[in-house]
Design a protein around this motif. Sequence first.
Motif, PDB file in Angstrom:
ATOM      1  N   LEU A 260       0.819  -1.268  -0.041  1.00  0.00           N
ATOM      2  CA  LEU A 260       0.014   0.034   0.056  1.00  0.00           C
ATOM      3  C   LEU A 260       0.681   1.231   0.135  1.00  0.00           C
ATOM      4  O   LEU A 260       0.262   2.505  -0.577  1.00  0.00           O
ATOM      5  CB  LEU A 260      -0.857  -0.176   1.239  1.00  0.00           C
ATOM      6  N   ILE A 261       2.026   0.992   0.589  1.00  0.00           N
ATOM      7  CA  ILE A 261       2.757   2.404   0.626  1.00  0.00           C
ATOM      8  C   ILE A 261       3.513   2.768  -0.515  1.00  0.00           C
ATOM      9  O   ILE A 261       4.164   3.760  -0.898  1.00  0.00           O
ATOM     10  CB  ILE A 261       3.808   2.539   1.972  1.00  0.00           C
ATOM     11  N   GLU A 262       3.709   1.599  -1.401  1.00  0.00           N
ATOM     12  CA  GLU A 262       4.474   1.610  -2.510  1.00  0.00           C
ATOM     13  C   GLU A 262       4.098   2.799  -3.434  1.00  0.00           C
ATOM     14  O   GLU A 262       2.758   2.782  -4.055  1.00  0.00           O
ATOM     15  CB  GLU A 262       4.633   0.419  -3.401  1.00  0.00           C
ATOM     16  N   ASN A 263       5.006   3.748  -4.150  1.00  0.00           N
ATOM     17  CA  ASN A 263       4.706   4.638  -5.031  1.00  0.00           C
ATOM     18  C   ASN A 263       3.657   4.123  -6.225  1.00  0.00           C
ATOM     19  O   ASN A 263       4.014   3.176  -6.832  1.00  0.00           O
ATOM     20  CB  ASN A 263       5.763   5.656  -5.632  1.00  0.00           C
ATOM     21  N   GLY A 264       2.424   4.742  -6.391  1.00  0.00           N
ATOM     22  CA  GLY A 264       1.543   4.511  -7.893  1.00  0.00           C
ATOM     23  C   GLY A 264       0.696   3.454  -7.411  1.00  0.00           C
ATOM     24  O   GLY A 264       0.007   3.062  -8.220  1.00  0.00           O
TER      25      GLY A 264
ATOM     26  N   LEU B  11       4.747  12.514  10.644  1.00  0.00           N
ATOM     27  CA  LEU B  11       6.020  11.558  10.552  1.00  0.00           C
ATOM     28  C   LEU B  11       6.289  11.448   9.225  1.00  0.00           C
ATOM     29  O   LEU B  11       5.759  11.521   8.164  1.00  0.00           O
ATOM     30  CB  LEU B  11       5.660  10.110  10.797  1.00  0.00           C
ATOM     31  N   SER B  12       7.711  11.213   8.796  1.00  0.00           N
ATOM     32  CA  SER B  12       8.248  10.555   7.457  1.00  0.00           C
ATOM     33  C   SER B  12       7.664   9.356   6.957  1.00  0.00           C
ATOM     34  O   SER B  12       7.338   8.559   7.839  1.00  0.00           O
ATOM     35  CB  SER B  12       9.676  10.650   7.351  1.00  0.00           C
ATOM     36  N   ILE B  13       7.754   8.839   6.052  1.00  0.00           N
ATOM     37  CA  ILE B  13       7.396   7.539   5.441  1.00  0.00           C
ATOM     38  C   ILE B  13       8.219   6.705   6.215  1.00  0.00           C
ATOM     39  O   ILE B  13       7.644   5.503   6.630  1.00  0.00           O
ATOM     40  CB  ILE B  13       7.489   7.313   3.864  1.00  0.00           C
ATOM     41  N   ASP B  14       9.516   6.813   6.326  1.00  0.00           N
ATOM     42  CA  ASP B  14      10.460   5.713   7.005  1.00  0.00           C
ATOM     43  C   ASP B  14      10.079   5.973   8.741  1.00  0.00           C
ATOM     44  O   ASP B  14      10.033   4.735   8.963  1.00  0.00           O
ATOM     45  CB  ASP B  14      12.046   6.307   6.689  1.00  0.00           C
ATOM     46  N   GLU B  15       9.869   7.021   9.192  1.00  0.00           N
ATOM     47  CA  GLU B  15       9.639   6.822  10.519  1.00  0.00           C
ATOM     48  C   GLU B  15       8.052   6.077  10.760  1.00  0.00           C
ATOM     49  O   GLU B  15       8.010   5.436  11.552  1.00  0.00           O
ATOM     50  CB  GLU B  15       9.349   8.316  11.087  1.00  0.00           C
ATOM     51  N   THR B  16       7.199   6.427   9.934  1.00  0.00           N
ATOM     52  CA  THR B  16       5.828   5.657   9.961  1.00  0.00           C
ATOM     53  C   THR B  16       5.885   4.115   9.818  1.00  0.00           C
ATOM     54  O   THR B  16       5.453   3.275  10.516  1.00  0.00           O
ATOM     55  CB  THR B  16       4.991   5.994   8.899  1.00  0.00           C
TER      56      THR B  16
END
Length: 544
Positions: A9-13, A79-84
């Motif tokens: 779900l987090i992957e771009n696109g 939060l950034s994506i990495d932090e999340t």
Amino acid sequence: MNESDFEILIENGNTGFYQSCEVTQFFIQDKESKAVTNLFILASFEDKPFVDRNHSFLTSKKGINIDDSYNLGIQRYYLSIDETRERFKTLNKDSEWNYNGDTSLKLGKLNGLTKQFIPSREGQRINHILKNNFHNGSYILEFFDESKNHVDFLLDMKKIKLLNQLSEEIKKIVPIDLSVLRDRIGNIIFQFPITTLNTRSKALPTWDGVELKFKWSNRFQMLPDCLIQVESIIDKNYMGSTVVEYNLTEKQQIFIGNLDQVNHIKIWKKNPSLLLSTFDGTYIREFHLNTGIISHEPRIFEIAGKEQKVAVSSKGMTTGKKESINYTTYINNTLYEAEKLNLEKTLSFKQYFKGDSKSAFEDIKTLVTRNDKNGVYLWDPYLTSEDILRTLFFSPTNGVPLKAIKSNNDIPIPKKKISPFKRWLNLLGFGNKKQRQTNSIASKMIAERSKLDNPIHNNYGINLEFRMQHSQYGWTFHDRFLIFPGSKETRPKVYSLGTSVNSLGFSHHILQEISHPQRVIDAFEELWEKLNNEDCLIWKYPKN
């Protein structure tokens, strides 16, 4: 929970081009120990770039007062994506919520559910706690609190008013309504809004298909391969159905042969398999416009000495095509009759006429027998002990709470307290005029009590309390309800009786299940507490 769902779900696109995550955190703080418990957390992904935490408390330092023991706080940060991703992994592995290295937040027993697609359509209950889910919908990853141990005091059915009041205070700050999603209290939700695609649809002029319009995110370099699924259903029969490849253009026509009834459209991303858009509804084939001319002379009448005026229009004329009768007319008329019969069979809606008293009481007994697992309440201004014997005493489940409220607002009871000795003197006919007025109510209560104190009754398995509303206690009421409270596992049910229990089947009335039962239960519980006084108690068993 499988972490691969998060990565998909987090992957771009796939569902968006997320660059940050907004976290809105609702927490309960113990006033004495300062321990903090999770009420609800929503982590919603956004396409806008991450800049900084931008932490803020949406409530004051003391928070919102819940009761003598607890306050509610609301904070928001980014939060950034990495932090999340790290927060998600820690939560999934260790059942801990990490906030700046602090993992002291109390959580319940969390069960990580597989990904869920939440449509944007109106009436979708969970949308009350998601952020702006009114475009193409959202996917969510939900950690469900299956114990609710730390928030049990808010879910106690006796304190349901407390949660409703708290929800109203929350809505003044953020558009989240926990009162209609009590089941989600204690949960943590990660929301992935569909921002890659917007769609619109309309019926083809030939009424045998639809035209879809696609608006993709401008961040796509190459449009994804998709499948379009379209169905038309009437009476649970598929009148038209097809699955076609998306042609990668802005508009696409899909032919299915029939659009006369409920239509369903789904757009699927092929790899990975994800829902990007859904539609459920009907299209308007024709409409009729009724026009009328407003008269210069209004209708004039009087209410309580005040003149009232109402503008009056002529019946007018209808423009547009005359509504035609076709096969759908016959099917829908028959479906209506079938639905009516089913409602009567399930007692969700049933009419009674003069002479139907036996049938009406049998139906009430049936409802009590089917639904008494969490207790049964009767709310009727003219309720009698005999009514209770004919209804609540048929509850087959041992020890469940049976509650009954009646009303008597004829004569006021003086607010001045009197001793138990004087009270019983009054009941024997002594005392002043006000005290004799009190006797009128007291004597009625004694008469009702004597019917339930019948020595023949063994009261086995009975846990019943019968209270009377009168004078300054509580408030007068008119409606009549048969109430089945809910629990964590079962939803509540409430039936409007349409008449008093002692009049069932004596004349026309309607028994019907109401669509918002919890609100009625809340009102009953509120009045029940107002009547928690020995002057309102008619009968109780067990006595202590």
